[in-house]
Design a protein around this motif. Structure first.
Motif, mmCIF file in Angstrom:
data_model
loop_
_atom_site.group_PDB
_atom_site.id
_atom_site.type_symbol
_atom_site.label_atom_id
_atom_site.label_comp_id
_atom_site.label_asym_id
_atom_site.label_seq_id
_atom_site.Cartn_x
_atom_site.Cartn_y
_atom_site.Cartn_z
ATOM 1 N N LEU A 245 0.819 -1.206 0.000
ATOM 2 C CA LEU A 245 0.000 0.000 0.000
ATOM 3 C C LEU A 245 0.858 1.264 0.000
ATOM 4 C CD1 LEU A 245 -2.679 -1.194 2.579
ATOM 5 C CD2 LEU A 245 -2.971 -0.973 0.101
ATOM 6 N N ALA A 283 -5.828 6.676 -3.946
ATOM 7 C CA ALA A 283 -7.049 6.558 -3.151
ATOM 8 C C ALA A 283 -7.170 5.167 -2.529
ATOM 9 C CB ALA A 283 -8.271 6.864 -4.014
ATOM 10 N N LEU A 284 -6.891 4.126 -3.334
ATOM 11 C CA LEU A 284 -6.977 2.760 -2.819
ATOM 12 C C LEU A 284 -5.911 2.498 -1.759
ATOM 13 C CD1 LEU A 284 -7.654 0.738 -6.107
ATOM 14 C CD2 LEU A 284 -9.285 1.256 -4.267
ATOM 15 N N VAL A 286 -4.424 4.722 0.284
ATOM 16 C CA VAL A 286 -4.775 5.422 1.522
ATOM 17 C C VAL A 286 -5.925 4.706 2.223
ATOM 18 C CG1 VAL A 286 -5.722 7.558 2.466
ATOM 19 C CG2 VAL A 286 -3.912 7.651 0.731
ATOM 20 N N ALA A 287 -6.918 4.290 1.453
ATOM 21 C CA ALA A 287 -8.052 3.573 2.045
ATOM 22 C C ALA A 287 -7.594 2.261 2.666
ATOM 23 C CB ALA A 287 -9.115 3.313 0.968
ATOM 24 N N GLY A 288 -6.675 1.562 1.986
ATOM 25 C CA GLY A 288 -6.170 0.299 2.517
ATOM 26 C C GLY A 288 -5.405 0.481 3.817
ATOM 27 N N GLY A 290 -5.842 2.905 5.937
ATOM 28 C CA GLY A 290 -6.854 3.211 6.942
ATOM 29 C C GLY A 290 -7.566 1.964 7.418
ATOM 30 N N TRP A 291 -7.836 1.058 6.479
ATOM 31 C CA TRP A 291 -8.498 -0.206 6.808
ATOM 32 C C TRP A 291 -7.636 -1.039 7.757
ATOM 33 C CZ3 TRP A 291 -13.328 -2.089 5.867
ATOM 34 C CH2 TRP A 291 -13.537 -3.457 5.997
ATOM 35 N N TRP A 294 -6.543 1.948 11.089
ATOM 36 C CA TRP A 294 -7.574 2.716 11.776
ATOM 37 C C TRP A 294 -8.736 1.804 12.163
ATOM 38 C CZ3 TRP A 294 -11.840 6.196 9.452
ATOM 39 C CH2 TRP A 294 -12.453 6.909 10.465
#
Length: 315
Positions: A245, A283-284, A286-288, A290-291, A294
């Protein structure tokens, strides 16, 4: 054509500065010329029917270095290095055709007129995003067949991938491709007349975007290696998928701004495809992250393990 000496002289007159001695201007111009890049050509040597090209040599070198590095990293994580050797075969078989197919599809008007050039990969014309997509597909299949975490495999491969990208970009230099807009910067790149867009025939020097991306990729490589070895000394370890990521976010950030300078971007209408893909990847990524950190959940995988960490999947 306006020379650097003329330009400096005009600038001094316009600004009301003392006129520079002509010899001084020529010295500055000569110093600047020392930073210019000029390709010696795409061919290293021709031995009868055998032609050895820089592009092919660099790709082959990147693969060999990448396999060795991935196996070394696997040993550091107590993962069987032979798995990375086997995976490398899958990746090469899928990534190189994927890179070429991706490029040809977005340049179909050109290749439709000369279909014999579709397989002429030695002349350049591959897209790293196509290679990555092909490699991801191969890695998923390989992981499923071997009942392994695909994210674990990708984490071990991405340092080699970004280093290979840094090496491979120099193939663009030897082919006089992947250059940017005209420039008169000290590190400008000379492009032969036949390689320039028709509307820029009056310009000799262009941004060496191949160099920008090669340097950026080396910085990303340094970041990934720092994370990897720093993590070996810490517990709990990075969660599986973190390296992949971080690669997505870091590489794509550089590729987005460098692509804006290029003259030969693959286009879809008014959009630069590489920039669109880069934004999606950022975007993917950063989202990953966070998943993972976070929300605290593991990434979807072919071998799901809750809250995967290296010390739970490498034993």
């Amino acid at each position: 054509m306006l020379t650097l000496t003329d330009a400096l002289g005009d600038y001094n007159e316009t600004c009301g500065l003392l006129p520079m001695d002509k010899s001084m201007l020529q010295a500055i111009s000569a110093l600047t010329l020392g930073f210019q890049f000029t390709s010696p050509g795409p061919i290293i040597v021709e031995l009868g029917p055998l032609t050895i090209r820089w592009y092919g040599l660099l790709i082959a070198s990147a693969v060999l270095i990448g396999v060795s590095l991935s196996q070394y990293l696997a040993k550091s994580r107590n993962v069987n290095p032979d798995l990375l050797g086997d995976l490398a075969i899958w990746l090469v078989i899928s990534a190189i055709p994927g890179a070429r197919l991706y490029y040809v599809l977005f340049q179909w008007k050109q290749y439709a007129q000369r279909p014999d050039q579709i397989i002429a990969i030695w002349n350049g014309g591959i897209a790293i995003h196509g290679a990555i997509l092909g490699g991801i597909l191969a890695a998923i299949i390989f992981a499923r067949l071997n009942k392994l975490s695909v994210w674990l495999l990708v984490d071990l491969v991405v340092p080699s991938l970004i280093l290979g990208q840094a090496i491979g970009r120099w193939g663009n230099f030897f082919n006089s491709e992947a250059f940017g807009a005209p420039t008169d910067l000290p590190w400008k790149l000379y492009i032969p007349l036949g390689q320039r867009p028709l509307s820029f025939n009056n310009f000799d020097y262009f941004h060496p975007t191949f160099l920008y991306e090669s340097v950026w990729n080396l910085l990303v490589f340094g970041l990934l290696m720092t994370l990897f070895f720093r993590d070996l000394r810490r517990k709990p370890h990075l969660k599986v998928g973190t390296m992949a990521l971080v690669y997505m976010v870091a590489y794509s950030t550089g590729r987005f701004w460098i692509e804006a300078l290029r003259m030969d971007s693959l286009m879809l209408g008014p959009l630069r495809i590489a920039q669109v893909v880069s934004l999606v990847a950022i975007a993917l990524g950063v989202a990953g992250l966070g998943w993972l950190y976070w929300i605290g959940r593991s990434l979807p995988d072919v071998v799901p393990v809750d809250n995967q960490q290296w010390d739970t999947v490498s034993k």
